[in-house]
Design a protein around this motif. Sequence first.
Motif, PDB file in Angstrom:
ATOM      1  N   ARG A 128      -0.429   4.434   0.293  1.00  0.00           N
ATOM      2  CA  ARG A 128      -1.024   5.482   1.126  1.00  0.00           C
ATOM      3  C   ARG A 128      -0.764   5.205   2.605  1.00  0.00           C
ATOM      4  N   LYS A 129      -0.622   6.279   3.378  1.00  0.00           N
ATOM      5  CA  LYS A 129      -0.436   6.166   4.821  1.00  0.00           C
ATOM      6  C   LYS A 129      -1.760   5.726   5.459  1.00  0.00           C
ATOM      7  N   GLU A 145       0.862  -1.188   0.000  1.00  0.00           N
ATOM      8  CA  GLU A 145       0.000   0.000   0.000  1.00  0.00           C
ATOM      9  C   GLU A 145       0.894   1.232   0.000  1.00  0.00           C
TER      10      GLU A 145
END
Length: 182
Positions: free
Chosen positions: A115-116, A113
């Motif tokens: 995204r944070k 992933e």
Amino acid sequence: MRLFVALSLPEEVREGLGMLGTGLPGARWVAEDNLHLTLRFVGDVDGAQARDLDDTLSAIDAPGFELTLQGLATFGDGMKLRSLYAGVAPNPALTHLQAKVESAVVRAGLPAERRKFKPHVTLARFKGDPGPKLGLYLKDHSLLRIGPFTADHFVLYSSRLGAEGPHYTEEVTYDLERVGAF
């Protein structure tokens, strides 16, 4: 098969969040039964990838923990407003679990992933700007606090899109160590 990993929410938490589902023009409210806290969206996988993912998720060893939902906010704004969500009080145990889930997904051969992680429970999605009512709604619910409640398991869900919106099915439940267990 379209999959995601999430914490399911106790019925009383879903009911409390469900009572917020009114008063915003253009909001498409998430059905109470579909409310959850996503740890990792996986996406479309084949049967072999799903089995590999199940194997790596089954190996996660993490403690259960207490979780509290607090405050409301949005993703996006103006014409790019996407969703309304309930926030989550900072919680190192949740962050630890999410990191283990992310690692398991990557070990199963799926992409990392980018995204944070921003823990939240999506309450509504928007097709357009609800106008000034959004500001009033957020102000009226700014002190939202639900919990603490115990997170003692996480779930691998499948998602199927239908005419009335998505339908989520619990495919596999993974227990966390009991809080305070010896």
